[in-house]
Design an enzyme around this catalytic site. Structure first.
Site: not given
Lengths: 589, 89
Positions: A120, A241, A243, A253, A354, A399
């Site tokens: 990731f 956070q 996106h 998303l 998010h 995060r």
């Protein structure tokens, strides 16, 4: 004291997502009597939507260890994370994964039988070296698998569930011990006093304060606002956070993969806008750059659509074959939700909220902590928090992917372990303060009277709040925008005092639930916009156009917002448990 | 509240799910058809709501089909309601 039905338990848990259920299981297995209150059926909690996976340094695919995971998490947090809590989480991660496996979570496997791990963003070997592969997943439905396994284990362990009950407020005694909560049954409106020696808040995030969000409708920050009303400040709420590429007006998303395959953003003039904001990286610039570019285009009148409130993601030039082969999920989402095929028509896009990095301040044992005189972190007796509603803080200002499922499981378990110790020392129920119960009851009863006057509706005020937060506190932040936003939210709070609902019945009165949820959204929104306004720097997810740099000298500290006293601050815990601190450095990837 | 009103409120609450996608699809359909759903249609809708969230999402995104024809018809109706609402806005 009001004569209401009462139930007594050792421990009350509010919220039945992964954090709440992990704690409940630990407590039930330790022979504590446990009640879980959830406003929806437990397996419909938002944990079910977490697809990515859960980080743990198992080293099954590539070399790894917990200390590298810790480094990545501290760096990802932009040095606002508390390093003792981060060390604790990263050390506990492998055990947490193995426990879930034993509870029945079907983690994806490698050919040799060990748990598969995927790479990731933000993961490295050897303190910033090569890419690591640290994320354990159950295909693309890890959250679903964790939630269902934990729920089934709790049924086996005889945890008591209050399904479809709404928790109104925390109850206390005069010494400040938290002794449970007032809740009501959504089916019939009947209130119940749930007395408990300990109470754990595990109510998840609060994305519903924004108009465009990936969060489900249930994510209204109920636990955060309950804590605020009980006198607990909220921590680091300015860090939310986003996106860059959510479907405008819907929130879901569209993954970065769409731009990775060659998709690009255009404004109302058909201009490939990212060429102006990031001449080299263009549409593959970092998330905050792309998000701010979209918001800037809209603010400057180059947005698309009749309301000029979004931009477009163009994929049609890739051709139908490529889209079907490489982006089938995105294509299906667009067809289902928008009735458009991205092979033919561009997708309307706007940044989407998010994840709530901030929340109820806790230490690494899950105890809720507040400043008392010169002590920045004094535990509130009997009160705990875990998961997205809490701020331990392991995520700090940003995060990392794969750390949220880990957070809920590790700190749900840690909180339960501390509760078990607390219960050993506090064997008897304390006497509730009548005033605490009366004020909680009044919050519900306000909505029971027949509608009178011409107060505004809940839906109108909610829509307005979400629009104000989106326009004044999302990805485009500067002094003027935030100052205006604070004033607008405070005006809405005033107007809410005169709001009305048209349904005064007891049975399945969802209008009343929505009114109470809106009150909770207001608490979270106030904390978020005041904290964002006060922080004069850019760090992690909090990005200000007028203060573009991180300012460690003045701002490497946690924000605290309380309803009574406004903003306060406390130091970041930079000392880990057993290793050397990671000093702040530029966060470059 | 009338018994029909209570039944609607209960269905509406059960449309509150863990995923935004399901919130949008289920509520759009229910709001659009609340006045016209027959008793039988409400029963099928209620039966569909028993599916776990992930299964429901797979059905609504056409990644799988139910073994029950009535559920599949309802899924198609929900998809249509979403598309027609999207084209109106």
């Amino acid at each position: 004291m009001p004569d209401l039905p009462r139930r007594q338990f050792d421990s009350l848990i509010i919220g039945a997502g992964g954090g709440g259920l992990r704690a409940a299981l630990q407590l039930s297995n330790a022979e504590a009597s446990v009640a879980v209150v959830s406003k929806v059926f437990p397996t419909r909690s938002h944990t079910v939507a977490a697809q990515g996976g859960m980080n743990a340094a198992l080293a099954n695919v590539l070399p790894d260890n917990w200390h590298w995971h810790m480094f990545d998490t501290v760096k990802g947090s932009d040095y606002l994370g508390d390093q003792d809590a981060i060390e604790y989480m990263c050390r506990a991660a492998p055990q947490a994964v193995y426990e879930l496996e034993h509870f029945g979570v079907p983690f994806s496997r490698m050919d040799n039988g060990t748990i598969y791990q995927r790479p990731f963003g933000g993961q490295s070997q050897n303190f910033g070296g090569d890419q690591a592969a640290r994320t354990c997943a159950a295909a693309d439905r890890t959250g679903h698998a964790i939630l269902h396994s934990l729920y089934q284990q709790n049924i086996r362990a005889k945890t008591h569930f209050f399904d479809e009950y709404f928790a109104v407020d925390l109850l206390k005694d005069q010494q400040g011990y938290v002794l449970g909560a007032l809740a009501f049954d959504i089916h019939n409106g009947e209130p119940v006093v749930i007395e408990a020696k300990t109470t754990l808040l595990a109510t998840g995030g609060a994305g519903q304060i924004f108009r465009t969000t990936t969060n489900a409708l249930i994510n209204t920050g109920d636990g955060m606002s309950m804590a605020l009303r009980a006198g607990v400040p909220l921590q680091d709420m300015e860090f939310f956070q986003f996106h860059p590429t959510g479907i405008a007006g819907r929130g879901m998303l569209i993954t970065e993969g769409a731009r990775g395959e060659g998709g690009y953003l255009i404004n109302a003039d058909g201009e490939r806008m990212m060429e102006r904001y990031a001449p080299k990286a263009k549409d593959l610039a970092s998330r905050d750059v792309v998000s701010r570019a979209i918001a800037t285009e809209v603010r400057e009148g180059r947005g698309c659509g009749p309301n000029k409130d979004h931009v477009m993601l163009k994929l049609d030039h890739l051709g139908e074959d490529v889209i079907q082969k490489r982006l089938p999920g995105i294509r299906q989402t667009c067809i289902t939700f928008l009735g458009i095929d991205p092979a033919e028509t561009p997708i309307p896009i706007f940044p989407t909220a998010h994840y709530t990095m901030g929340g109820i301040p806790t230490n690494r044992h899950g105890q809720v902590v507040v400043p008392v005189k010169d002590t920045p972190e004094e535990p509130v007796p009997g009160l705990y928090a875990a998961g997205e509603c809490a701020c331990v803080s392991v995520h700090g200002a940003n995060r990392l992917g794969g750390n949220s499922l880990l957070d809920i499981v590790v700190f749900g378990r840690a909180a339960a372990n501390h509760i078990i110790e607390y219960l050993a020392d506090n064997r008897y129920h304390r006497r509730l303060d009548a005033g605490s119960l009366e004020s909680a009851l009044q919050r519900v009863q306000r909505w029971d009277s027949k509608p009178t006057g011409d107060g505004e509706s809940i839906a109108v005020l909610r829509d307005e709040l979400k629009a104000v937060m989106e326009n004044h506190c999302s990805v485009f932040r500067n002094e003027d925008v935030l100052t205006e936003g604070v004033a607008k939210v405070e005006q809405l709070v005033e107007r809410f005092k005169y709001a009305r609902i048209d349904d005064s019945s007891a049975v399945f009165n969802t209008a009343r639930v929505e009114a109470l949820e809106l009150e909770n959204l207001f608490g979270v929104a106030l904390a978020t916009i005041h904290s964002a306004h006060a922080r004069k720097e850019s760090r992690g997810a909090h990005s200000r156009i007028d203060y573009t740099e991180r300012d460690d000298m003045n701002w490497m500290r946690h924000s605290l917002y309380s309803l009574e006293t406004g903003m306060d601050y406390k130091p970041v815990r930079t000392k880990p448990i057993s290793v050397e601190s990671f000093p702040p450095k530029a966060r470059v990837y | 509240m009338s018994s029909a009103g209570i039944e609607f409120a209960e269905l509406k609450w059960r449309c509150r799910r863990g995923m935004l996608e399901l919130d949008i699809l289920l509520n759009t359909y229910l709001e659009k058809h609340r006045e016209t759903m027959s008793q039988h249609q409400r029963a099928v809708f209620s039966e569909m709501l028993e599916y776990p969230d992930q299964v429901l999402l797979d059905l609504l995104l056409s990644n799988m089909r139910s073994s029950k024809a009535e559920i599949n018809s309802l899924i198609t109706e929900i998809q249509r309601a979403q598309v027609s609402t999207a084209s109106e806005t």
